[in-house]
Design an enzyme around this catalytic site. Structure first.
Site, mmCIF file in Angstrom:
data_model
loop_
_atom_site.group_PDB
_atom_site.id
_atom_site.type_symbol
_atom_site.label_atom_id
_atom_site.label_comp_id
_atom_site.label_asym_id
_atom_site.label_seq_id
_atom_site.Cartn_x
_atom_site.Cartn_y
_atom_site.Cartn_z
ATOM 1 N N GLU A 48 0.738 -1.164 0.066
ATOM 2 C CA GLU A 48 -0.095 0.101 -0.048
ATOM 3 C C GLU A 48 0.900 1.147 0.161
ATOM 4 O O GLU A 48 0.621 2.205 -0.691
ATOM 5 C CB GLU A 48 -0.907 -0.138 1.146
ATOM 6 C CG GLU A 48 -1.887 -1.084 1.003
ATOM 7 C CD GLU A 48 -3.014 -0.827 -0.057
ATOM 8 O OE1 GLU A 48 -2.984 0.423 -0.478
ATOM 9 O OE2 GLU A 48 -3.569 -1.788 -0.545
ATOM 10 N N TYR A 131 -6.095 6.583 4.494
ATOM 11 C CA TYR A 131 -6.301 5.543 3.430
ATOM 12 C C TYR A 131 -5.661 4.331 3.649
ATOM 13 O O TYR A 131 -5.884 3.250 3.470
ATOM 14 C CB TYR A 131 -5.857 6.030 2.094
ATOM 15 C CG TYR A 131 -5.686 4.912 1.062
ATOM 16 C CD1 TYR A 131 -6.950 4.472 0.529
ATOM 17 C CD2 TYR A 131 -4.496 4.289 0.858
ATOM 18 C CE1 TYR A 131 -6.686 3.433 -0.621
ATOM 19 C CE2 TYR A 131 -4.394 3.135 0.001
ATOM 20 C CZ TYR A 131 -5.537 2.713 -0.778
ATOM 21 O OH TYR A 131 -5.428 1.837 -1.599
ATOM 22 N N ASP A 149 -9.462 4.626 -2.982
ATOM 23 C CA ASP A 149 -8.439 5.069 -4.005
ATOM 24 C C ASP A 149 -9.230 5.663 -5.237
ATOM 25 O O ASP A 149 -10.574 5.726 -5.194
ATOM 26 C CB ASP A 149 -7.798 4.114 -4.203
ATOM 27 C CG ASP A 149 -8.214 3.111 -5.001
ATOM 28 O OD1 ASP A 149 -9.356 2.956 -5.257
ATOM 29 O OD2 ASP A 149 -7.491 2.212 -5.363
#
Length: 351
Positions: A48, A131, A149
């Site tokens: 990520e 996020y 996203d």
């Protein structure tokens, strides 16, 4: 409580994902998950961080190299900074690499080498924002967090036919996405929405005919899917200029400097140079016979374009200023340089 229509959406998407999930080196696929294999939080976190502002295709080889060299968060935490920065060279956004080390060391020292399993605790780690915390919580620990996203934003804007432009519409899009996130298999669901956006609900020419959500998709019904999501026009990027100085010692060693930890290319080795602005000062880093090379290097960062002129000198002896770094010719690897500095090297070598 979600209504039956929302349950149908999540179930349809999970059914599609079970058949069409993309295979990625950091992903535990639906078949393995069904067999009881759990995702490795370290690999989820690492992927990520790497994927921020970077494509899957660009990240794949970097991820495999890093996890082969440092297979655990403890191994990564113990690695020297310069090794990590060298492996990161070319991925860009180098603050991510610095935060990667800070986070790995915090997990190792403060959490006994284990990533926290909830959103709030993950947010307290260096370099982890909302996020990334949501992605790790959902994918690694199956917490019902909403992962947003660009792919998810596009799917939501089209599914609900939302015409308010990004980035202003982000809160509404997240609210819609949260309403669809199931409590069962939220990690698989998060990856399913991202896969849908990456492979079917693509920015251009979405493949609506094979989309598992084609029937309830409001923009498909309205015929507006190709126009969404709308985006507020970006301001043109300014252009900055600079000078860089490539010096080779008499024994073939190269003269570099390490950039400050904060700012662009922070902590990376590169060529000594001027400030980057509208009218940079041409000032060599030490006395020598410098010549300017024909041509120039052009590079684009997130917020500006950069044009560099290159100066060169050879056969320098080892009386360079102490703040510069002399790298032996056998230790110098152009691949360890950030992309813009590697472009400089390529032009210099070509001359």
């Amino acid at each position: 409580m979600r209504d039956s229509a929302e349950l149908t959406v999540s179930d349809a998407l999970l059914e599609w994902y079970d058949r069409h999930a993309r295979e990625m080196p950091w992903r535990t696929g639906p078949a393995d998950r069904a067999a009881g294999i759990r995702p490795d939080p370290y690999r989820v976190w690492l992927s990520e961080v790497m994927l921020q502002q970077t494509t899957v295709a660009a990240v794949r080889d970097y991820f495999l190299r890093v996890t082969t060299r440092w297979p655990t968060v403890q191994a990564l935490a113990a690695a020297p900074d310069e090794q990590i920065m060298g492996e990161w060279a070319g991925l860009g956004y180098y603050a991510r690499a610095r935060n990667l080390l800070k986070c790995a060391r915090a997990v190792t020292q403060d959490h006994d080498g284990r990533f926290p399993d909830n959103f709030e605790a993950l947010l307290e780690l260096p370099g982890i924002g909302p996020y990334t915390a949501a992605a790790i919580s959902a994918i690694a620990f199956d917490q019902p967090e909403t992962v947003m996203d660009g792919n998810v934003e596009r799917v939501m804007a089209r599914f609900y036919d939302i015409h308010d432009p990004l980035p202003g519409s982000k809160p509404v899009l997240k609210e819609k996405a949260s309403a669809l996130t199931p409590t069962s298999r939220p990690g698989d669901y998060a990856q399913a929405v991202m896969d849908l956006g990456a492979t079917i609900c693509t920015p251009k020419s979405p493949a609506c005919g094979i989309c598992p959500l084609r029937e309830p998709c409001q923009s498909r019904v309205a015929g507006t899917q190709a126009d969404l999501p709308r985006k507020t026009p970006k301001k043109p990027k300014p252009t900055r200029y600079g000078h860089v100085y490539v010096a080779r010692m008499a024994d073939g060693a190269m003269v570099l400097e390490r950039r400050p930890d904060k700012g662009l290319l922070g902590g990376m080795l590169g060529w000594p140079g001027s400030e980057w602005n509208d009218d940079p000062t041409e000032r060599a880093p030490f006395p020598a016979t410098w010549k300017i090379l024909p041509g120039e290097v052009r590079h684009t960062f997130t917020h500006f374009h950069l044009i560099l002129r290159i100066w060169s000198t050879d056969a320098v002896h080892r009386d360079v200023p102490k703040h510069l770094t002399v790298v032996d010719k056998h230790s110098f690897r152009p691949s360890d340089l950030p992309t813009v500095m590697r472009k400089v090297f390529d032009l210099w070598r070509g001359q």
